[in-house]
Design a protein around this motif. Structure first.
Motif, PDB file in Angstrom:
ATOM      1  N   GLY A  52      -0.590  27.370 -55.737  1.00 57.32           N
ATOM      2  CA  GLY A  52      -1.282  26.919 -54.621  1.00 57.32           C
ATOM      3  C   GLY A  52      -0.378  27.399 -53.176  1.00 57.32           C
ATOM      4  N   TYR A  53       1.012  27.331 -53.398  1.00 53.02           N
ATOM      5  CA  TYR A  53       1.819  27.751 -52.414  1.00 53.02           C
ATOM      6  C   TYR A  53       1.544  29.092 -52.210  1.00 53.02           C
ATOM      7  CZ  TYR A  53       6.080  28.554 -49.549  1.00 53.02           C
ATOM      8  OH  TYR A  53       6.722  29.060 -48.779  1.00 53.02           O
ATOM      9  N   TRP A  54       1.734  29.901 -53.211  1.00 51.68           N
ATOM     10  CA  TRP A  54       1.735  31.561 -53.320  1.00 51.68           C
ATOM     11  C   TRP A  54       0.212  31.836 -52.721  1.00 51.68           C
ATOM     12  CZ3 TRP A  54      -2.284  34.135 -56.166  1.00 51.68           C
ATOM     13  CH2 TRP A  54      -2.137  35.305 -55.879  1.00 51.68           C
ATOM     14  N   ALA A  55      -0.824  31.121 -53.114  1.00 53.28           N
ATOM     15  CA  ALA A  55      -2.303  31.417 -52.995  1.00 53.28           C
ATOM     16  C   ALA A  55      -2.510  31.190 -51.197  1.00 53.28           C
ATOM     17  CB  ALA A  55      -3.333  30.611 -53.731  1.00 53.28           C
ATOM     18  N   THR A  56      -1.914  30.190 -51.018  1.00 51.76           N
ATOM     19  CA  THR A  56      -2.026  29.537 -49.426  1.00 51.76           C
ATOM     20  C   THR A  56      -1.269  30.813 -48.457  1.00 51.76           C
ATOM     21  OG1 THR A  56      -2.260  27.395 -50.150  1.00 51.76           O
ATOM     22  CG2 THR A  56      -1.542  27.935 -47.759  1.00 51.76           C
ATOM     23  N   GLY A 106       2.796  26.587 -42.006  1.00 51.01           N
ATOM     24  CA  GLY A 106       2.877  27.310 -43.238  1.00 51.01           C
ATOM     25  C   GLY A 106       2.350  26.624 -44.519  1.00 51.01           C
ATOM     26  N   PRO A 107       2.731  27.443 -45.526  1.00 50.42           N
ATOM     27  CA  PRO A 107       1.917  26.924 -47.009  1.00 50.42           C
ATOM     28  C   PRO A 107       2.804  25.567 -47.525  1.00 50.42           C
ATOM     29  CG  PRO A 107       2.758  29.240 -47.033  1.00 50.42           C
ATOM     30  CD  PRO A 107       2.995  28.666 -45.843  1.00 50.42           C
ATOM     31  N   MET A 108       3.891  25.556 -47.112  1.00 44.27           N
ATOM     32  CA  MET A 108       4.596  24.120 -47.591  1.00 44.27           C
ATOM     33  C   MET A 108       4.018  22.983 -47.049  1.00 44.27           C
ATOM     34  SD  MET A 108       6.798  22.957 -49.347  1.00 44.27           S
ATOM     35  CE  MET A 108       8.309  24.108 -49.871  1.00 44.27           C
ATOM     36  N   GLY A 109       3.663  23.038 -45.762  1.00 43.38           N
ATOM     37  CA  GLY A 109       2.954  21.885 -45.398  1.00 43.38           C
ATOM     38  C   GLY A 109       1.695  21.681 -45.978  1.00 43.38           C
ATOM     39  N   VAL A 110       1.045  22.817 -46.211  1.00 45.87           N
ATOM     40  CA  VAL A 110      -0.415  22.759 -46.856  1.00 45.87           C
ATOM     41  C   VAL A 110      -0.288  22.061 -48.074  1.00 45.87           C
ATOM     42  CG1 VAL A 110      -2.305  24.087 -47.655  1.00 45.87           C
ATOM     43  CG2 VAL A 110      -1.257  24.703 -45.467  1.00 45.87           C
ATOM     44  N   MET A 111       0.669  22.569 -48.972  1.00 43.31           N
ATOM     45  CA  MET A 111       0.898  21.610 -50.220  1.00 43.31           C
ATOM     46  C   MET A 111       1.401  20.491 -50.246  1.00 43.31           C
ATOM     47  SD  MET A 111      -0.608  24.003 -52.186  1.00 43.31           S
ATOM     48  CE  MET A 111      -0.177  23.387 -53.669  1.00 43.31           C
TER      49      MET A 111
END
Length: 165
Positions: free
Chosen positions: A55-59, A133-138
């Motif tokens: 998920g981190y990668w995809a985001t 960034g992706p970290m916040g999203v996940m």
């Protein structure tokens, strides 16, 4: 559809309207059931870690060069959080040899609590959501999943009198 988009939208569930996050969480439920049936809690736990990393990668891939770092069609974060919330029933079912379907009130509480924490974003969930960034999203969904798991465990303890109530 690219692999990142397929992953990030959880096979297109993120394109369902309204409330794609809720659709993503709903789509996560039968997959979690199948994973648990395949190998119990260990398989669900490994899959949860894998989907979080993917998920981190995809985001990152889906938001690269875009102003919106958390578009609504990305629901892989909801899948990771929902699966974490379900750990509260997967582990006890696996460790005690109980059919996970017998713990149906836990399925409901894990889903409802996860959606509430994800939507309302109290405390640490809101803090994580404000990260770029992706970290916040996940991360906000991971934290919401942990809180939903703890809430589900507390409700089970209350329901079964384990907490002395």
């Amino acid at each position: 559809m690219r692999l990142a988009e397929l992953t990030g939208t959880f096979f297109g569930a993120g394109y369902l309207k309204p409330a794609p996050g809720t659709w993503g969480s709903l789509a996560a439920l039968p997959v979690a059931y199948v994973l648990h049936q395949l190998g119990g809690f260990p398989v669900l736990a490994v899959a949860t870690v894998a989907v979080t990393v993917l998920g981190y990668w995809a985001t990152a891939e889906m938001t690269r060069g875009k102003a919106d770092h958390d578009p609504s069609e990305i629901v892989i974060d909801e899948v990771a959080g929902q699966w974490l919330a379900l750990w509260a029933i997967s582990y006890p079912a696996w460790s005690h040899g109980i059919a996970i379907s017998a713990l149906w009130p836990g399925w409901i509480s894990a889903f409802v609590l996860f959606r509430l924490f994800d939507i309302l974003k109290p405390g640490p969930v809101g803090w994580a959501d404000r990260k770029a960034g992706p970290m916040g999203v996940m991360l906000d969904d991971v934290i919401a999943g942990v809180l939903a798991a703890l809430g589900t465990m507390a409700l089970a303890g209350f329901s079964h009198g384990v907490l002395g109530l």
